[in-house]
Design an enzyme around this catalytic site. Sequence first.
Site, PDB file in Angstrom:
ATOM      1  CB  ALA A  21     -19.530  -7.358   7.205  1.00 15.01           C
ATOM      2  CB  CYS A  22     -18.210  -6.715   1.993  1.00 15.97           C
ATOM      3  SG  CYS A  22     -17.269  -7.210   0.664  1.00 15.97           S
ATOM      4  N   PRO A  23     -18.176 -10.130   2.257  1.00 17.77           N
ATOM      5  CG  PRO A  23     -17.431 -12.210   1.347  1.00 17.77           C
ATOM      6  CD  PRO A  23     -17.181 -11.288   2.245  1.00 17.77           C
TER       7      PRO A  23
ATOM      8  CG  MET B 145     -16.511  -5.092   6.180  1.00 18.62           C
ATOM      9  SD  MET B 145     -16.159  -6.778   6.053  1.00 18.62           S
ATOM     10  CE  MET B 145     -14.836  -6.752   5.276  1.00 18.62           C
ATOM     11  CB  VAL B 168     -14.833  -8.193  -1.764  1.00 21.04           C
ATOM     12  CG1 VAL B 168     -15.699  -9.152  -1.814  1.00 21.04           C
ATOM     13  CG2 VAL B 168     -13.493  -8.973  -2.388  1.00 21.04           C
TER      14      VAL B 168
END
Lengths: 84, 184
Positions: A21-23, B145, B168
């Site tokens: 998942a992000c980042p 997310m 982000v």
Amino acid sequence: MTAEELNALEIAKEVDARGTACPGPLLEAKRAVADCPVGGIMVVLSSDEGTMSDITRWCGKIGHEYLGDIEEAGYWKVFFKRAK
Amino acid sequence: MTTEITDKDTLLQNLLSRVEALEADVSGDKLTLGVMRGDLDYTIATFIIALGAAAYDMEVDLFFTFWATSALRDPKKTAKKGLLDKMFGIMLPRGSRKLPLSKMQMAGMGPVMIKSVMKMRGAQSLEELMAQAADMGIRIHVCTMSMDIMGIKKEELIDYPHMDFVGVGTFVDMFQNSKQCWFM
């Protein structure tokens, strides 16, 4: 670039960041770019849709050339060229 | 003589490229708001500030993350979901009209009272503010997310004309180019 053109590119470095998942995908791209020769093409596989926007803007800031992306089943392939 | 001119030309070229690089790096007349709370009061404040900035011709980017993503749900829309996502969907507020207050929630009485007082005082509702934000070109960037975690799908979000789905890295790029960045 069209999907056909992107798929025909010779890839210097591929990173599979699917499932992170992000980042995660952005960080993996940043790490892996060190192993990609200058002028070489990198492809990042990501299952997070935000990765496309993130890598587009990151390339703009760092100076790499964003080439495009392709949607596959449940993930995206993001292509860029290492500039420096 | 010739060498001197060449040196001046080189100097000028160097200066020009340095000025260009500096200009490219300078933060524009932009405001970035990180929006996380998902409470009615915070979300109203977000849009009032965003609209105020837009009135000053500032470009405004809103990064919606965590609880705030619920504010973008459209109660009239549904999406296919697994069991866990369905459970989250039931527990989370279904759109802007269902947001709780950060204070004086009083088992749901608080938001009702605030909304009626706001109407009485001629204040715009959150929905009216959001519609104006759309007209003013204020951009909403939704954290993918957060959507994954909360089980919120694109298909159940409001029809907002300037909305995209980001991570982000995009938020960082936005606030790097902004005069101001606040986290609400």
